[in-house]
Write a protein that holds these residues in place. Structure first.
Motif, PDB file in Angstrom:
ATOM      1  N   GLY A 107       0.821  -1.200   0.000  1.00  0.00           N
ATOM      2  CA  GLY A 107       0.000   0.000   0.000  1.00  0.00           C
ATOM      3  C   GLY A 107       0.855   1.249   0.000  1.00  0.00           C
ATOM      4  O   GLY A 107       1.977   1.267   0.523  1.00  0.00           O
ATOM      5  N   HIS A 108       0.340   2.324  -0.630  1.00  0.00           N
ATOM      6  CA  HIS A 108       1.009   3.621  -0.727  1.00  0.00           C
ATOM      7  C   HIS A 108       2.405   3.431  -1.348  1.00  0.00           C
ATOM      8  O   HIS A 108       2.493   2.919  -2.472  1.00  0.00           O
ATOM      9  N   ALA A 109       3.477   3.807  -0.652  1.00  0.00           N
ATOM     10  CA  ALA A 109       4.826   3.614  -1.199  1.00  0.00           C
ATOM     11  C   ALA A 109       5.561   2.467  -0.519  1.00  0.00           C
ATOM     12  O   ALA A 109       6.781   2.358  -0.633  1.00  0.00           O
ATOM     13  N   SER A 110       4.817   1.616   0.166  1.00  0.00           N
ATOM     14  CA  SER A 110       5.410   0.493   0.897  1.00  0.00           C
ATOM     15  C   SER A 110       5.383  -0.761   0.030  1.00  0.00           C
ATOM     16  O   SER A 110       4.308  -1.241  -0.337  1.00  0.00           O
ATOM     17  N   TRP A 111       6.559  -1.269  -0.274  1.00  0.00           N
ATOM     18  CA  TRP A 111       6.717  -2.494  -1.056  1.00  0.00           C
ATOM     19  C   TRP A 111       7.569  -3.484  -0.281  1.00  0.00           C
ATOM     20  O   TRP A 111       8.480  -3.100   0.464  1.00  0.00           O
ATOM     21  N   VAL A 112       7.279  -4.745  -0.491  1.00  0.00           N
ATOM     22  CA  VAL A 112       8.157  -5.821  -0.045  1.00  0.00           C
ATOM     23  C   VAL A 112       8.875  -6.306  -1.296  1.00  0.00           C
ATOM     24  O   VAL A 112       8.257  -6.898  -2.190  1.00  0.00           O
ATOM     25  N   HIS A 159       8.841  12.676   4.904  1.00  0.00           N
ATOM     26  CA  HIS A 159       7.429  13.002   5.103  1.00  0.00           C
ATOM     27  C   HIS A 159       6.733  11.849   5.820  1.00  0.00           C
ATOM     28  O   HIS A 159       7.092  10.678   5.664  1.00  0.00           O
ATOM     29  N   TYR A 160       5.690  12.183   6.575  1.00  0.00           N
ATOM     30  CA  TYR A 160       5.080  11.201   7.471  1.00  0.00           C
ATOM     31  C   TYR A 160       4.469  10.014   6.744  1.00  0.00           C
ATOM     32  O   TYR A 160       4.371   8.918   7.315  1.00  0.00           O
ATOM     33  N   ASP A 161       4.042  10.192   5.496  1.00  0.00           N
ATOM     34  CA  ASP A 161       3.468   9.057   4.773  1.00  0.00           C
ATOM     35  C   ASP A 161       4.540   8.166   4.163  1.00  0.00           C
ATOM     36  O   ASP A 161       4.213   7.170   3.503  1.00  0.00           O
ATOM     37  N   PHE A 313      -4.001   6.436   1.228  1.00  0.00           N
ATOM     38  CA  PHE A 313      -4.316   7.600   2.039  1.00  0.00           C
ATOM     39  C   PHE A 313      -4.916   8.671   1.134  1.00  0.00           C
ATOM     40  O   PHE A 313      -4.474   8.837  -0.011  1.00  0.00           O
ATOM     41  N   VAL A 314      -5.894   9.400   1.635  1.00  0.00           N
ATOM     42  CA  VAL A 314      -6.483  10.507   0.885  1.00  0.00           C
ATOM     43  C   VAL A 314      -5.654  11.747   1.187  1.00  0.00           C
ATOM     44  O   VAL A 314      -5.761  12.358   2.260  1.00  0.00           O
ATOM     45  N   LEU A 315      -4.793  12.104   0.237  1.00  0.00           N
ATOM     46  CA  LEU A 315      -3.851  13.192   0.438  1.00  0.00           C
ATOM     47  C   LEU A 315      -4.171  14.427  -0.389  1.00  0.00           C
ATOM     48  O   LEU A 315      -3.568  15.482  -0.177  1.00  0.00           O
TER      49      LEU A 315
END
Length: 353
Positions: A107-112, A159-161, A313-315
């Protein structure tokens, strides 16, 4: 601190001393060699600010006043209606070996990313909420307990996200962490012991996997007083057998993509942001829209693209499903193979061999 740059070499005069014919398509400047990997955990001194790395000025008083006046930071009600349709298909992580690269979108910019026998997390955010933003609208695609042992973490900026303290507290403090210049102290204060800071175009190596830190069109800020005190960028991960993944982090569109593609040819997969782009007058310098992301993939010379940075996330103000529909349309309009657009649901995986 040293920063490598791609020089522009003027054309040489002809051997006879006369004028040189100017080619309608001048040769690009030579590509500098890749930097030798730096020592892991090296202690370094950085400048107090990285403002000189900005490729566009940050919003001034006029921009802030317009933003406050218009206030378009969330989609309209009809734009939020697509939340139940967001693609979410968690599945077990694929089995891989050292010669296989697999990516799973959490999700978002998180990859495995499984590469060269390593498990690498990018910008890991497993929290339901981040500061200043409504709760995530899709769950995390991979349960933390289902992760294999994490061999490394790469961070694009603060940045927090993208830099989430509650998630990082879940990691053993001896996990190797690779971060932009100036961000190491944040991790050291939290007792991480294997932190490697890199400048643009610098590299490190972990068990045969090369990790290069590359430029992005963005900025950094985490508190009221630390604007651009640390660097921002993306990562190019190269396996021992040459398979190569580019994680762009958070970025606007611009000249860096072509330069990255020239220095790191043969990118097999580009993980590119396609969301948080509306209103354009406010966000165009720091966030790609879907059409720009497709162009960036072509500038990189990437064989495949996987969209990210949307649907979690709604950014910003675009409808939540719009990034997906627009990136698919742009990919088709560019005449690119549909099989090479890895528009994954949150939780899904793909494997490169």
């Amino acid at each position: 601190m040293t920063q490598q740059s791609e020089s522009t070499t003027p054309a040489s005069p002809s051997a006879g001393g006369g004028p040189t014919a100017r080619s309608p398509h001048p040769a690009p400047p030579p590509v500098p060699p890749l930097a030798a990997p730096r020592p892991l955990g090296e202690l370094r001194v950085w400048p107090r600010t990285f403002h000189d790395r900005l490729t566009a000025p940050l919003p001034g008083l006029k921009g802030l006043a317009r933003f406050a006046r218009e206030g378009a930071v969330r989609p309209a009600r009809e734009g939020l209606a697509g939340i139940p349709l967001l693609p979410y298909e968690p599945a077990p992580l694929p089995r891989v070996d050292a010669r296989t690269v697999a990516v799973t979108w959490a999700g978002h910019a998180s990859w495995v990313i499984r590469i060269g026998g390593l498990t690498v997390l990018t910008d890991p955010v497993w929290s339901r909420r981040i500061i200043g933003t409504p709760a995530r609208i899709t769950p995390v695609g991979v349960e933390w307990e289902d992760l294999p042992p994490v061999d490394a973490v790469v961070i694009s900026h603060n940045h927090y996200d993208h830099l989430d303290a509650p998630t990082l507290r879940r990691l053993p403090r001896d996990t190797p962490v690779f971060v932009p210049a100036g961000l190491g102290r944040w991790f050291q204060r939290r007792r991480f012991t294997r932190v490697t800071e890199l400048d643009w175009w610098e590299a490190a190596e972990l068990r045969g996997v090369r990790l290069d830190f590359v430029p992005a069109h963005h900025w950094s800020k985490r508190t009221l007083t630390d604007t651009c005190r640390s660097l921002w960028g993306g990562w190019v991960l190269t396996a021992p057998d040459g398979l190569r993944v580019h994680f762009a982090g958070d970025t606007g569109y611009g000249h860096w993509f072509t330069r990255i593609g020239r220095r790191y040819p043969g990118i097999d997969l580009a993980l590119l942001p396609v969301g948080a782009y509306d209103p354009r007058w406010w966000l165009s310098d720091v966030h790609c829209d879907p059409e720009e992301a497709v162009q960036a993939a072509q500038d990189l010379g990437a064989r495949r693209m996987a969209p990210m940075h949307w649907g979690t996330f709604v950014l910003s103000a675009e409808p939540v499903l719009e990034p997906l529909t627009r990136v698919r349309a742009a990919w088709d309009k560019a005449g690119l193979s549909r099989d090479d657009l890895w528009d994954l649901p949150v939780g899904a995986s793909r494997v490169l061999t």
